[in-house]
Structures are given as C-alpha cells and as structure tokens.
Scaffold this motif. Structure first.
Motif, PDB file in Angstrom:
ATOM      1  N   ASP A 119       0.806  -1.389  -0.323  1.00 49.35           N
ATOM      2  CA  ASP A 119       0.301  -0.257  -0.014  1.00 49.35           C
ATOM      3  C   ASP A 119       0.764   0.877  -0.183  1.00 49.35           C
ATOM      4  N   SER A 120       0.547   2.419  -0.562  1.00 51.22           N
ATOM      5  CA  SER A 120       1.176   3.677   0.249  1.00 51.22           C
ATOM      6  C   SER A 120       1.145   4.444   1.510  1.00 51.22           C
ATOM      7  N   VAL A 121       1.437   5.284   1.835  1.00 52.88           N
ATOM      8  CA  VAL A 121       0.910   5.821   3.032  1.00 52.88           C
ATOM      9  C   VAL A 121       1.793   7.230   3.079  1.00 52.88           C
ATOM     10  N   VAL A 122       1.170   8.927   3.543  1.00 54.63           N
ATOM     11  CA  VAL A 122       1.098   9.502   3.426  1.00 54.63           C
ATOM     12  C   VAL A 122       1.519  10.162   5.446  1.00 54.63           C
ATOM     13  N   LEU A 123       2.648  10.721   5.687  1.00 48.94           N
ATOM     14  CA  LEU A 123       2.710  10.969   6.795  1.00 48.94           C
ATOM     15  C   LEU A 123       3.340  13.000   5.918  1.00 48.94           C
ATOM     16  N   GLU A 124       3.001  13.226   7.510  1.00 53.11           N
ATOM     17  CA  GLU A 124       2.597  14.848   7.067  1.00 53.11           C
ATOM     18  C   GLU A 124       3.376  15.715   9.098  1.00 53.11           C
ATOM     19  N   CYS A 125       3.877  16.677   8.210  1.00 50.83           N
ATOM     20  CA  CYS A 125       4.348  17.254   8.853  1.00 50.83           C
ATOM     21  C   CYS A 125       4.156  18.617   9.066  1.00 50.83           C
ATOM     22  N   LYS A 126       3.850  19.249  10.261  1.00 49.70           N
ATOM     23  CA  LYS A 126       2.466  20.884   9.635  1.00 49.70           C
ATOM     24  C   LYS A 126       4.320  21.341  11.105  1.00 49.70           C
ATOM     25  N   LEU A 169       5.027  13.722   2.961  1.00 49.71           N
ATOM     26  CA  LEU A 169       5.933  13.211   2.255  1.00 49.71           C
ATOM     27  C   LEU A 169       5.465  11.461   1.987  1.00 49.71           C
ATOM     28  N   THR A 170       5.138  11.170   0.827  1.00 53.24           N
ATOM     29  CA  THR A 170       4.064   9.681   0.765  1.00 53.24           C
ATOM     30  C   THR A 170       5.066   8.626   0.257  1.00 53.24           C
ATOM     31  N   VAL A 171       5.289   7.460   0.721  1.00 51.79           N
ATOM     32  CA  VAL A 171       5.573   6.706   0.144  1.00 51.79           C
ATOM     33  C   VAL A 171       5.092   5.507   0.363  1.00 51.79           C
ATOM     34  N   LEU A 172       5.991   4.983  -1.523  1.00 45.76           N
ATOM     35  CA  LEU A 172       4.914   3.560  -2.422  1.00 45.76           C
ATOM     36  C   LEU A 172       5.671   2.491  -1.722  1.00 45.76           C
ATOM     37  N   ASN A 173       4.973   1.600  -2.822  1.00 42.46           N
ATOM     38  CA  ASN A 173       5.171   0.048  -3.040  1.00 42.46           C
ATOM     39  C   ASN A 173       5.976  -0.088  -1.341  1.00 42.46           C
ATOM     40  N   LEU A 174       5.167   0.018  -0.488  1.00 46.25           N
ATOM     41  CA  LEU A 174       5.239  -0.233   1.455  1.00 46.25           C
ATOM     42  C   LEU A 174       6.164  -1.733   1.211  1.00 46.25           C
ATOM     43  N   THR A 175       6.845  -1.923   1.442  1.00 44.69           N
ATOM     44  CA  THR A 175       8.189  -2.958   2.402  1.00 44.69           C
ATOM     45  C   THR A 175       8.211  -3.320   3.530  1.00 44.69           C
ATOM     46  N   GLU A 176       8.517  -3.637   4.720  1.00 41.46           N
ATOM     47  CA  GLU A 176       8.101  -4.296   5.981  1.00 41.46           C
ATOM     48  C   GLU A 176       9.607  -3.980   6.811  1.00 41.46           C
ATOM     49  N   GLU A 177      10.357  -3.064   5.095  1.00 34.17           N
ATOM     50  CA  GLU A 177      11.375  -2.465   6.070  1.00 34.17           C
ATOM     51  C   GLU A 177      11.935  -0.871   6.311  1.00 34.17           C
ATOM     52  N   ASN A 204       9.627   5.305  -5.297  1.00 30.71           N
ATOM     53  CA  ASN A 204       8.905   4.911  -4.008  1.00 30.71           C
ATOM     54  C   ASN A 204       8.691   6.302  -2.361  1.00 30.71           C
ATOM     55  N   TYR A 205       8.756   7.321  -3.440  1.00 29.98           N
ATOM     56  CA  TYR A 205       8.799   9.000  -2.375  1.00 29.98           C
ATOM     57  C   TYR A 205       8.460   9.472  -3.313  1.00 29.98           C
ATOM     58  N   LYS A 206       7.638  10.232  -2.446  1.00 26.97           N
ATOM     59  CA  LYS A 206       7.146  11.899  -3.202  1.00 26.97           C
ATOM     60  C   LYS A 206       7.262  12.977  -2.249  1.00 26.97           C
ATOM     61  N   ILE A 207       7.081  13.817  -2.453  1.00 29.48           N
ATOM     62  CA  ILE A 207       7.484  15.346  -0.942  1.00 29.48           C
ATOM     63  C   ILE A 207       6.390  16.385  -1.767  1.00 29.48           C
ATOM     64  N   VAL A 208       5.889  16.756  -1.609  1.00 30.96           N
ATOM     65  CA  VAL A 208       4.736  17.520  -1.422  1.00 30.96           C
ATOM     66  C   VAL A 208       5.199  18.694  -0.403  1.00 30.96           C
ATOM     67  N   ILE A 209       5.387  19.789  -0.790  1.00 28.28           N
ATOM     68  CA  ILE A 209       5.936  20.924   0.042  1.00 28.28           C
ATOM     69  C   ILE A 209       4.554  22.509   0.559  1.00 28.28           C
ATOM     70  N   ASN A 210       3.688  22.589   1.220  1.00 22.20           N
ATOM     71  CA  ASN A 210       3.531  23.210   0.549  1.00 22.20           C
ATOM     72  C   ASN A 210       3.187  24.654   2.168  1.00 22.20           C
ATOM     73  N   GLY A 211       4.328  25.422   2.022  1.00 22.92           N
ATOM     74  CA  GLY A 211       4.066  26.369   2.779  1.00 22.92           C
ATOM     75  C   GLY A 211       4.800  26.514   3.867  1.00 22.92           C
ATOM     76  N   SER A 212       3.677  26.133   4.887  1.00 26.98           N
ATOM     77  CA  SER A 212       4.312  25.865   6.133  1.00 26.98           C
ATOM     78  C   SER A 212       3.937  24.642   6.760  1.00 26.98           C
ATOM     79  N   ASP A 213       3.181  23.644   5.920  1.00 27.05           N
ATOM     80  CA  ASP A 213       3.318  21.847   6.288  1.00 27.05           C
ATOM     81  C   ASP A 213       3.996  21.251   5.187  1.00 27.05           C
ATOM     82  N   THR A 214       4.058  20.048   5.274  1.00 26.21           N
ATOM     83  CA  THR A 214       4.855  19.284   4.313  1.00 26.21           C
ATOM     84  C   THR A 214       3.819  18.017   4.557  1.00 26.21           C
TER      85      THR A 214
END
Lengths: 320, 478
Positions: free
Chosen positions: A166-173, A216-224, A204-214
């Motif tokens: 699956d893919s997952v989105v991690l966010e920092c604000k 990170l989308t991690v695609l094709n997840l594996t255990e590592e 495997n990775y996608k980064i979106v930056i929107n001013g004060s928040d960002t």
C-alpha cells in the motif's frame, strides 16, 4: 489585554512586564516577531519600531511571551515598569538568559513619568536562542521572552500504520504559519539519518511542500520501510525537526480478528437455526426452518380441523 | 366470525421469544445506525490518503444515509415476499461484503460505490424488517420494546466511536473497515433470531402470502377440486392482488396525514444535530464544552428512548399514545425556538437535555404510531414507506440550513426553520385528530380508532376491515 500589532521587521522587541504586587503595569510592546518572511542574514541599520501598550493588573504574574525567530538578527527587548511603591528616582535592572545572569547587563533605570524602561539589544544567532528575562533588584516582577525557531505540531504519539504494497502519507505541520526555506525528510536508521532523495527514487517517494506543511508519500511499502521518519524545517538560523513513526503490517494482521468474528457469526446462526428446528416438533407448527412460506401454509391448512372448517367456510363465502 | 382458537395463530407473545426479537432489533440498530454515524470517523484518514477535501469525503456519509432510507421500501418488500429473516440475513451479507470490499479501495469513487451504495443497500434490507418484527411480537408492551430496540443507535454510537478510533490506530483504516465488516456480519445472527410467527386471525409480515392460501391458492397435495389451469390463473391474479393489498394502506387518509407529518418532521429534526456544535462555537463556548453538549444529547437520547417507551405503555397513557407523540415532537420544536436566547454553556445544557430526551421519545414512538394507524399486517410495508419519506428531507435540510447560515450570518434562522417544521408536524396531526373527534361525535358511527380498543380487539378490528376489502375484490377471480 495585549494588542500585538507587529508590522515591524528586524530589530524589534516585545517587552512585557508584570508586577508581582498590587501594582498596575503598563506593558509596552515593541514587537518584531517572525511573521514576515523576508529574511536576510545581515541586520538592518535603521530599525523601524512599532510600540504597543498593554496593561496588566494583578500580583505575582509571570508573563511568558514566545517569539519565533527565523533568521539571525538583532532584537531589542524592552521592559516597562510602572507604578511601583515609593516611586524611587531610579532602580536597577538586569537581564538573564536561561536563568543565568548575563554579564554586564545590569544598568540603572531612571524614572520617566512614573515609568521605568529597561531595554537591551541582543544579537541572536543559532546558539543565542533561549529564554531571556528582565529582572529588577528592587522588585520581583519578571517578564520572559522565549526566542526560538517555530515549533512543529505534534500530531500523534502512536505510529502511523499501513500495509505491505500500500502507500502511506506522512505529514508535518508547523504550529503557526511560518514558511521555512525548505523541508527535508530523513529516514532514521538506528543512530544516523539518511536523506530521502525523491529524484533518485521516484517510484518509492513523493514529497509535497505547501509553505508551512509538508507531506511525504511512501509508495510500494515493504517491511523495511517501518521506522522513524524525520521531517526537518530548514530555517536560516537553525532547522527544526520532528519525527513520525511508521509501522508496516501484513494483511494477515487484521484478518485474524475478522475471521474470528465471522466464525462466531456462522456458529451462532447455525446454533439458532438448529435450536429452532429441534424445538419445532414440540410445537403445533411442524415446519422446517428453511422453507417457511410453503411449510407454514401446509401446516396451517392441513393441520387442524378448526382451520379447515374456517377455510371451507370462507371458500363457501367466496364462490358465488 | 371464525372460532377463536389459538391453533394456527397466536396472540402477540409480548415477551418470551419477543425479547430475543428485541435484542436482535437492538443489534440491528447498532450495526446500521451507529455504524453509519461512525463512518465519519474515517473521513480524516480518507482525506489524507486520497488527498481530497472534506466535501469529497462527506458524500460517503450522505450516500449511506440516502441509500438506507430510499431502499427501505425494498427491504420491507423482500421481508413481505420472502421472509423478514431472509431479508435481514441477505442485508447483513450485503453490508459486510460492502465494508470488506471498501477495505481494498484504491480511490474515493470506489468507496462511494462499496461503502455508499452496497453497504447502504444492505442496511436498508435489514432495518425495516427487523423493526416490523418487533411490532408483530408485541402488543401490550410495544412502546417499551421499541424504546429498547431503538436505543441501539445511541448506545451503539457511544460504544462504537472509541472502538472504531482504536481500530484505526491499530490497523489503519483498511484493517478497521475489514474488522467492521466482520462486526456488521452479526446482522446475520439477528436475522436468524427473527423467527416467523403467525398471528391469530391476521397474517402478519413476513407471510401475507398465507392470506392468499386461505382464499384459494392451493399448495400441492391439498385436494380442492379445481383444475390446474384455473389454479394458474388464480395464481397470477393473486400476485397482483397481493401488491395492491400490500400497499392499499397508502390510500388511508390516516396514513396520508401521518406521512405528511413525517415529511415535516424529517425536515426539522436533523438540523439541530448538525448545527448545535457550530452554533456553540459561534457564541464563544469552548471546543470541549461544545463536544460535551453533543455527548449529553446522545446519552439523554437513549434515556428518552427507553423511558418514554415505558411511559406510553402504561395503561393510563396507552389510549393517548398519539397525543404523547405529538407532545414530544411539539416540545422538540419549542426547544429549538428558544435557541437565540441561549448564549452560554450553562443555558445550552438544559436545551441539550430536553431536545435529546424528546428526540429519543419520538424515535421510539414512530413505529408504534405507524402500527396504530395501519395495523400489524401492513406494518412492514408502511415502515418502508415511512423511512423512505425520511430520506429526502434528511439529505436536503442540512444543506438548506447551511445556506441559511451563510446568507443570514447567524444560526437563528436555521433553528427557527427546524422548530417550525417540528411544530407544524405536530400541529398537523393534532388538528386532524381534533377534526376526526368532532366528526365522530357528530356521526356516531362505528369507531375504527385503535386507541380505544384493546390489543386483541384491535387485531380483530383490522382483520375485519381487511376481509371486507378482500371480499369485494376476490369474487372477480374465482
């Protein structure tokens, strides 16, 4: 009642002041906080200063003011004390940083229309960030300015969960709307952190930056891919870091409770239907569980004489 | 008149296996209404994962609610044709398949289909037949039984909301949807509990086909002396008859008035739930307190369900059940009208308490009032139509309320709209009841008012009226 209206830039100060005893304080605010985004490392020679007044009443009030510092700069901090008893012609004030008195910061403040103004210009670099307080020898009033880079919102203490493939989105604000120069994401491997390079690894990775928040989308997840991901807001003066934990599970994890519940449902349904079937012969209506319609009718019509009588009676009524 | 023998038909048990039916209906309400409300907990996760905004995800909730209510008549139809048991089991199967499929979603549109349409359809198939069954099994204690059964939505939301949150934290939204799908499959267990029952002198859901059997339909093996061709002809005409017969309550003036009042009711009742928290935040109440208001509303809702159900079952109040229902709805409307005067948390708490109580009260009484009007035979179909009428106002009124807020700038207009809709719903019923009473006093004809007749007598009454209609129609087929 503070009226922060900072339109200023570089050199500015936000002096706050509180009186320990029953004395009114006028707070003079000269503010410069990091609300604007222009940054250039060298301090200006001509600071424009905006003053704001605020009045604080009450005893033993400790006022803490947070200032967000984005770039190395010179800041003038100003404290204004009014209405102390006896109104001495002058009082001594000094500055402390992180609880320690700053050398040679003590100075004598003259009374000026019932006000005592203590101010000082500080040159702030990365190592100079901290808590600055103005204090007076004759008085217990204290105001603390917290000078720091903007903080990142704490989203959750629990790890973000996702599944293999699956893919997952991690966010920092950031807590307030400041814009850092850029955001960087790192993956923490035990002791060191590895910069995530999107151009090297676009599947495997996608980064979106929107001013004060960002994000990170991690695609094709594996255990590592499980572990700690560090987001870093790069400011001129110092970067601000925070982390998000990721946990990657396999599909069998939620499948276990699901199968348990489904088994329970099947067992209960079978038990209920069986129990009903077993009890049926004891009742007058002897019908099987499944074909309710026909068997009920059969039992009703063929079963009792009384019903038969009713039926024939009705039949007679209907046939002209 | 046929002899009053219990063989081949029983009086409503009012207990015994009836309580198992109530338990089954309770779980059905938990699995349908409470799960629908808990779906909104997933929205934040969906927004993050699919990078869409709030309005995109809010459609899912609307779709589920809409499909559940719009397909309610379908549920009652299947309950009538096949069996309430089959309908609920089928519905449970569909709903859990829908949830399991949505755990594999790759886009928001996929979720609209699996979660919105499929799961909503499954819920619709379960909801009406289960509620109808409670009405069949109970007569004396009908309101209490309904109160307990309907309290499932409140109690379910209360318990499920933190559980769903926990599931999302441990298994992320995919795993949570999967496990929720397993949980919803318990609807099949509830379906298994819905043992069919044949009521004395009256064929109730799920077997109205029985009535045809009595009137000429011949199951194999029973010699009745008619040719096979005749039997087939009778067969097809019976089917037509059955549909006409099933829905002929739609022409009853009593039911039409009730339907009108339900339309008004549904337009007004959902608005305060949606706009109480924004209004509280608007007048300066903190987030925690505003959330607390909603919790009070939810808990008192449950209390209202059960206590009002118990109250209206008391002998002294049973005759006046309709009036109690009108009172509950009217009081709700009145509470809404006072909102502009309530500016603080302390003042809004009594509003929450009163509104929540009467909201629980009328929800428990809707099936009771409906069964009082149409009788137990048509309860299933009637409930299907009633919930169908709820669907469109439920969907349309919150956006209209939002539009009012945007144009007027305050929440007063929205709450006034809600209050007036509720009060007019109550007044409609009240005025019709008054007119009818006046007419009856004047003409002094045979009263069909179920309020004044005991439970057993009422069954006979309904049967008599039905038989008369059938007698008029049937001779053409023989």
């Amino acid at each position: 009642m503070l009226h922060p209206s900072c339109t200023q830039h570089r050199t500015g100060q936000r002096p706050l002041f509180s009186m320990a005893n029953v004395i009114q304080l006028t707070l003079l605010l000269i503010c410069c906080d990091g609300m604007n985004t222009e940054t250039s490392p060298s301090p200006q020679s001509d600071p424009g200063i905006t003053t704001q007044k605020a009045v604080s009443k009450g005893q033993n009030q400790v006022i803490i003011e947070e200032l967000a510092i984005l770039t190395p700069q010179k800041i003038e901090l100003l404290c204004n004390l009014i209405d102390i008893p006896n109104n001495p012609p002058n009082i001594t004030g000094y500055w402390t940083k992180d609880g320690q008195e700053i050398e040679n910061s003590e100075e004598s403040v003259n009374r000026n229309n019932e006000q005592y103004i203590l101010k000082r210009t500080f040159s702030i670099e990365a190592r100079d960030l901290g808590n600055y307080s103005c204090n007076f020898r004759e008085n217990e009033a204290q105001v603390t300015f917290v000078l720091d880079v903007p903080a990142i919102k704490d989203t959750r203490n629990k790890p973000v969960v996702s599944y293999i493939g699956d893919s997952v989105v991690l966010e920092c604000k950031l807590k307030l709307k400041h814009t850092p120069n850029t955001w960087n994401w790192y993956k923490a491997n035990d002791t060191e952190k590895v910069l995530i390079n999107v151009t090297a690894n676009p599947q495997n990775y996608k980064i979106v930056i929107n001013g004060s928040d960002t994000k990170l989308t991690v695609l094709n997840l594996t255990e590592e891919d499980s572990g700690k991901y560090i987001c870093s807001a790069e400011f001129d003066i110092k970067p601000r870091e925070s982390y998000v934990k990721l946990k990657v599970l396999s599909y069998t994890e939620p499948l276990k409770p699901f199968i348990a519940i489904v088994v329970e449902v099947i067992v209960l349904v079978t038990l209920i239907l069986l129990w009903e079937k077993c009890n049926k012969p004891q009742q007058d209506n002897s019908s099987a569980g499944e074909n309710d319609v026909c068997s009920e009718q059969t039992s009703k019509l063929a079963g009792d004489e009384n019903n038969g009588v009713n039926n024939t009676a009705r039949q007679r009524k209907l046939q002209p | 008149m046929a002899q009053e023998k219990k063989k081949g038909g029983v009086l409503p048990p009012d207990g015994g296996w009836g309580w198992m039916i109530v338990a089954g209906c309770f779980v059905v309400t938990v699995c349908t209404r409470a799960v629908t409300r808990c779906i909104s907990i997933f929205f934040v996760e969906f927004q993050m994962h699919f990078a869409r905004d709030y309005s995109g995800t809010a459609w899912i909730h609307s779709l589920v609610d809409c499909t559940t209510m719009l397909c309610a008549p379908l549920g009652s139809l299947i309950g009538n044709r096949l069996s309430c048991r089959v309908a609920v089991i089928l519905g449970g199967f569909l709903a859990s398949i829908g949830l399991v499929l949505s755990s594999f979603a790759t886009s928001l549109e996929y979720l609209y289909l699996t979660l919105g349409v499929l799961t909503g359809l499954g819920f619709a198939l379960c909801y009406t037949p289960a509620i109808a069954m409670v009405g069949i099994y109970f007569c004396e204690r009908k309101a209490l039984a309904y109160g307990i059964a309907m309290s499932g939505s409140g109690i379910g939301t209360f318990i499920l909301a933190p559980v769903v949150q926990l599931l999302i934290e441990h298994y992320s939204w995919r795993g949570a949807l999967l496990i929720l799908g397993g949980f919803v499959s318990n609807l099949c267990v509830c379906g298994a509990l819905l043992r069919p029952i044949i009521l004395k002198e009256e064929e109730a859901c799920p077997l109205p086909v029985d009535s045809e059997c009595e009137y000429g339909f011949k199951p194999p093996g029973i010699p009745m002396g008619k040719a096979v061709d005749d039997k087939l002809e009778v067969d097809s005409k019976q089917r037509c008859l059955q549909s006409m017969q099933e829905y002929h309550f739609l022409l009853m003036p009593d039911f039409l008035v009730l339907a009108g009042s339900f339309l008004l009711l549904a337009s007004g009742c959902s608005l305060p739930f949606v706009y109480l928290v924004p209004y509280a935040l608007d007048v300066g109440i903190g987030h925690q307190h505003a959330a607390f208001l909603m919790s009070i509303l939810g808990v008192i809702d449950i209390v209202g369900n059960i206590t009002f159900g118990w109250l209206t079952d008391r002998r002294c109040l049973k005759k006046y059940r309709n009036i109690c229902y009108m009172f509950a709805v009217g009081m709700e409307g009145l509470c809404c009208l006072f909102i502009p005067l309530l500016h603080t948390f302390v003042l809004l708490v009594p509003f929450s308490v009163l509104y929540g109580y009467f909201d629980g009260a009328y929800v428990a009484l809707i099936p009771v009032v409906t069964s009082d009007v149409v009788g137990t035979a048509y309860l299933s179909s009637a409930l299907g139509v009633v919930y169908f009428l709820h669907a469109v106002p439920y969907l349309v009124s919150p956006p209209i309320g939002g539009w009012l807020v945007d144009t007027t700038g305050t929440y007063t207009a929205t709450f006034f709209l809600s209050g007036f809709a509720l009060i007019s719903s109550s007044l409609l019923l009240f005025s019709v009841a008054v007119i009818r009473r006046c007419k009856r006093n004047q003409t002094n004809s045979l009263s069909k008012d179920p309020k004044l007749v005991s439970c057993e007598g009422k069954q006979v009454d309904c049967y008599t009226s039905k038989k008369k209609d059938l007698m008029i129609i049937i001779p053409t087929t023989s």
